[in-house]
Design a protein around this motif. Structure first.
Motif, PDB file in Angstrom:
ATOM      1  N   MET A 159       0.848  -1.188   0.000  1.00  0.00           N
ATOM      2  CA  MET A 159       0.000   0.000   0.000  1.00  0.00           C
ATOM      3  C   MET A 159       0.889   1.246   0.000  1.00  0.00           C
ATOM      4  O   MET A 159       1.709   1.418   0.881  1.00  0.00           O
ATOM      5  CB  MET A 159      -0.873  -0.012   1.263  1.00  0.00           C
ATOM      6  N   ALA A 160       0.727   2.087  -1.010  1.00  0.00           N
ATOM      7  CA  ALA A 160       1.552   3.290  -1.104  1.00  0.00           C
ATOM      8  C   ALA A 160       1.003   4.376  -0.186  1.00  0.00           C
ATOM      9  O   ALA A 160      -0.088   4.250   0.354  1.00  0.00           O
ATOM     10  CB  ALA A 160       1.592   3.768  -2.550  1.00  0.00           C
ATOM     11  N   VAL A 161       1.791   5.451  -0.044  1.00  0.00           N
ATOM     12  CA  VAL A 161       1.410   6.528   0.881  1.00  0.00           C
ATOM     13  C   VAL A 161       0.011   7.049   0.576  1.00  0.00           C
ATOM     14  O   VAL A 161      -0.839   7.148   1.458  1.00  0.00           O
ATOM     15  CB  VAL A 161       2.418   7.705   0.799  1.00  0.00           C
ATOM     16  N   GLN A 162      -0.255   7.348  -0.727  1.00  0.00           N
ATOM     17  CA  GLN A 162      -1.537   7.956  -1.067  1.00  0.00           C
ATOM     18  C   GLN A 162      -2.704   7.008  -0.809  1.00  0.00           C
ATOM     19  O   GLN A 162      -3.758   7.425  -0.334  1.00  0.00           O
ATOM     20  CB  GLN A 162      -1.544   8.422  -2.535  1.00  0.00           C
ATOM     21  N   SER A 163      -2.523   5.710  -1.103  1.00  0.00           N
ATOM     22  CA  SER A 163      -3.633   4.776  -0.876  1.00  0.00           C
ATOM     23  C   SER A 163      -3.912   4.612   0.619  1.00  0.00           C
ATOM     24  O   SER A 163      -5.057   4.417   1.023  1.00  0.00           O
ATOM     25  CB  SER A 163      -3.368   3.422  -1.535  1.00  0.00           C
ATOM     26  N   TRP A 164      -2.877   4.739   1.465  1.00  0.00           N
ATOM     27  CA  TRP A 164      -3.088   4.692   2.916  1.00  0.00           C
ATOM     28  C   TRP A 164      -3.840   5.942   3.376  1.00  0.00           C
ATOM     29  O   TRP A 164      -4.757   5.876   4.187  1.00  0.00           O
ATOM     30  CB  TRP A 164      -1.742   4.546   3.633  1.00  0.00           C
ATOM     31  N   VAL A 165      -3.477   7.093   2.808  1.00  0.00           N
ATOM     32  CA  VAL A 165      -4.190   8.343   3.118  1.00  0.00           C
ATOM     33  C   VAL A 165      -5.653   8.215   2.714  1.00  0.00           C
ATOM     34  O   VAL A 165      -6.564   8.576   3.464  1.00  0.00           O
ATOM     35  CB  VAL A 165      -3.535   9.551   2.388  1.00  0.00           C
ATOM     36  N   ASP A 166      -5.881   7.683   1.511  1.00  0.00           N
ATOM     37  CA  ASP A 166      -7.260   7.518   1.017  1.00  0.00           C
ATOM     38  C   ASP A 166      -8.057   6.589   1.919  1.00  0.00           C
ATOM     39  O   ASP A 166      -9.240   6.821   2.187  1.00  0.00           O
ATOM     40  CB  ASP A 166      -7.256   6.972  -0.419  1.00  0.00           C
ATOM     41  N   LEU A 167      -7.403   5.533   2.384  1.00  0.00           N
ATOM     42  CA  LEU A 167      -8.067   4.570   3.273  1.00  0.00           C
ATOM     43  C   LEU A 167      -8.471   5.241   4.589  1.00  0.00           C
ATOM     44  O   LEU A 167      -9.574   5.041   5.092  1.00  0.00           O
ATOM     45  CB  LEU A 167      -7.123   3.389   3.540  1.00  0.00           C
ATOM     46  N   LEU A 168      -7.572   6.069   5.117  1.00  0.00           N
ATOM     47  CA  LEU A 168      -7.872   6.794   6.353  1.00  0.00           C
ATOM     48  C   LEU A 168      -9.025   7.766   6.147  1.00  0.00           C
ATOM     49  O   LEU A 168      -9.931   7.873   6.971  1.00  0.00           O
ATOM     50  CB  LEU A 168      -6.636   7.556   6.844  1.00  0.00           C
ATOM     51  N   LYS A 169      -9.000   8.479   5.019  1.00  0.00           N
ATOM     52  CA  LYS A 169     -10.040   9.469   4.746  1.00  0.00           C
ATOM     53  C   LYS A 169     -11.400   8.809   4.528  1.00  0.00           C
ATOM     54  O   LYS A 169     -12.432   9.374   4.886  1.00  0.00           O
ATOM     55  CB  LYS A 169      -9.654  10.318   3.529  1.00  0.00           C
ATOM     56  N   SER A 170     -11.405   7.624   3.904  1.00  0.00           N
ATOM     57  CA  SER A 170     -12.675   6.963   3.601  1.00  0.00           C
ATOM     58  C   SER A 170     -13.244   6.185   4.801  1.00  0.00           C
ATOM     59  O   SER A 170     -14.377   5.730   4.761  1.00  0.00           O
ATOM     60  CB  SER A 170     -12.510   6.007   2.416  1.00  0.00           C
ATOM     61  N   SER A 171     -12.438   6.037   5.858  1.00  0.00           N
ATOM     62  CA  SER A 171     -12.933   5.307   7.035  1.00  0.00           C
ATOM     63  C   SER A 171     -13.964   6.138   7.783  1.00  0.00           C
ATOM     64  O   SER A 171     -14.007   7.364   7.663  1.00  0.00           O
ATOM     65  CB  SER A 171     -11.766   4.967   7.971  1.00  0.00           C
ATOM     66  N   LYS A 172     -14.799   5.457   8.564  1.00  0.00           N
ATOM     67  CA  LYS A 172     -15.776   6.158   9.398  1.00  0.00           C
ATOM     68  C   LYS A 172     -15.063   6.568  10.685  1.00  0.00           C
ATOM     69  O   LYS A 172     -14.542   5.732  11.407  1.00  0.00           O
ATOM     70  CB  LYS A 172     -16.949   5.225   9.705  1.00  0.00           C
ATOM     71  N   LYS A 173     -15.042   7.891  10.947  1.00  0.00           N
ATOM     72  CA  LYS A 173     -14.275   8.393  12.093  1.00  0.00           C
ATOM     73  C   LYS A 173     -15.197   9.049  13.120  1.00  0.00           C
ATOM     74  O   LYS A 173     -16.111   9.777  12.752  1.00  0.00           O
ATOM     75  CB  LYS A 173     -13.222   9.416  11.631  1.00  0.00           C
ATOM     76  N   THR A 174     -14.946   8.763  14.378  1.00  0.00           N
ATOM     77  CA  THR A 174     -15.634   9.477  15.447  1.00  0.00           C
ATOM     78  C   THR A 174     -14.573  10.055  16.372  1.00  0.00           C
ATOM     79  O   THR A 174     -13.550   9.416  16.631  1.00  0.00           O
ATOM     80  CB  THR A 174     -16.578   8.546  16.250  1.00  0.00           C
ATOM     81  N   ALA A 175     -14.813  11.281  16.838  1.00  0.00           N
ATOM     82  CA  ALA A 175     -13.806  11.969  17.657  1.00  0.00           C
ATOM     83  C   ALA A 175     -14.399  12.393  18.987  1.00  0.00           C
ATOM     84  O   ALA A 175     -15.582  12.706  19.091  1.00  0.00           O
ATOM     85  CB  ALA A 175     -13.278  13.181  16.912  1.00  0.00           C
ATOM     86  N   LEU A 176     -13.559  12.380  19.993  1.00  0.00           N
ATOM     87  CA  LEU A 176     -13.946  12.811  21.330  1.00  0.00           C
ATOM     88  C   LEU A 176     -12.795  13.635  21.888  1.00  0.00           C
ATOM     89  O   LEU A 176     -11.642  13.212  21.817  1.00  0.00           O
ATOM     90  CB  LEU A 176     -14.195  11.576  22.210  1.00  0.00           C
ATOM     91  N   ILE A 177     -13.110  14.819  22.390  1.00  0.00           N
ATOM     92  CA  ILE A 177     -12.064  15.632  23.018  1.00  0.00           C
ATOM     93  C   ILE A 177     -12.362  15.682  24.506  1.00  0.00           C
ATOM     94  O   ILE A 177     -13.445  16.103  24.923  1.00  0.00           O
ATOM     95  CB  ILE A 177     -12.018  17.047  22.405  1.00  0.00           C
ATOM     96  N   HIS A 178     -11.413  15.169  25.286  1.00  0.00           N
ATOM     97  CA  HIS A 178     -11.645  15.059  26.728  1.00  0.00           C
ATOM     98  C   HIS A 178     -10.315  15.035  27.464  1.00  0.00           C
ATOM     99  O   HIS A 178      -9.368  14.391  27.025  1.00  0.00           O
ATOM    100  CB  HIS A 178     -12.439  13.775  27.017  1.00  0.00           C
ATOM    101  N   ASP A 179     -10.251  15.748  28.565  1.00  0.00           N
ATOM    102  CA  ASP A 179      -9.102  15.674  29.461  1.00  0.00           C
ATOM    103  C   ASP A 179      -7.785  16.013  28.745  1.00  0.00           C
ATOM    104  O   ASP A 179      -6.756  15.371  28.974  1.00  0.00           O
ATOM    105  CB  ASP A 179      -9.047  14.257  30.068  1.00  0.00           C
ATOM    106  N   GLY A 180      -7.846  17.006  27.839  1.00  0.00           N
ATOM    107  CA  GLY A 180      -6.627  17.437  27.154  1.00  0.00           C
ATOM    108  C   GLY A 180      -6.159  16.515  26.054  1.00  0.00           C
ATOM    109  O   GLY A 180      -5.025  16.623  25.574  1.00  0.00           O
ATOM    110  N   LYS A 181      -7.038  15.583  25.643  1.00  0.00           N
ATOM    111  CA  LYS A 181      -6.649  14.622  24.607  1.00  0.00           C
ATOM    112  C   LYS A 181      -7.700  14.573  23.492  1.00  0.00           C
ATOM    113  O   LYS A 181      -8.888  14.747  23.746  1.00  0.00           O
ATOM    114  CB  LYS A 181      -6.485  13.221  25.204  1.00  0.00           C
TER     115      LYS A 181
END
Length: 203
Positions: free
Chosen positions: A1-23
């Protein structure tokens, strides 16, 4: 997997974020069912941990596997004092990156600095720690370079030894640095959800 395809995989994944306790905590769900969990320090943007989990052949969730950060066993042992503990004098190998280097620490190695040698084995795509007194041997890979299909270079590797701890650093190539900056921009756009201390502003 090349750099760009790894970036694409990350971008296409379903992401959920939580900001808590400075993290900043981010959970990724990939199309193949694999999961990745990361935690970043909000002030420094340094990666605190990265863990992976995939389903077993029967479709059940497997165990989380640590790629970066303290081993899960250590975290569990500290919360369960009655559990079986590892011998605290055994060497402990953990990865703890900085913003510019991949970094590993091997604790409980009470030998002189000149006993250690750390080399890159390009054909095996790994690094090897050896000791001339035959007391410690460790072979480890750099998954970030594997995912982006980047070569390993001996010149990027350095090590130091202090307080019974061997610290190994591998300078991140420019491709990885730009990938991480690009990803961080994406993560900062995510609308976090947390306990009142959420900061959704893009810095």
């Amino acid at each position: 997997m090349a750099v760009q395809s790894w970036v694409d995989l990350l971008k296409s994944s379903k992401k959920t974020a939580l900001i808590h306790d400075g993290k900043r905590k981010v959970h990724y769900l990939f199309r193949d069912g694999k999961e990745m969990a990361e935690e970043y320090d909000l002030k420094t943007d340094e990666l605190i941990f990265r863990r992976w989990r995939s389903k077993n052949p029967l479709g059940a969730q497997g165990q989380w596997e640590v790629e970066v950060g303290e081993p899960l066993a250590a975290a569990l042992a500290s919360s369960d004092s009655d559990g079986i503990k590892e011998n605290c004098s055994n060497p402990v190998f953990i990865r703890k990156d900085t913003t510019s280097t991949f970094q590993w620490r091997v604790r409980n190695l009470p030998y002189p600095k000149d006993v250690f040698s750390v080399t890159v084995e390009p054909s095996e795509r790994c690094c090897i720690i050896r000791t001339s007194n035959k007391k410690y041997y460790k072979k480890f890979s750099i998954p970030d370079l594997d995912r982006s299909e980047l070569p390993l270079h001996d010149s990027a590797l350095s090590s130091t030894h202090a307080n019974n701890t061997l610290i190994i650093s591998y300078k991140k190539p420019k491709e990885i640095l730009s990938l991480e900056q690009e990803l961080l921009k994406e993560l900062k756009k995510l609308k976090g959800s947390g306990e009142g201390d959420v900061d959704c502003k893009t810095q």
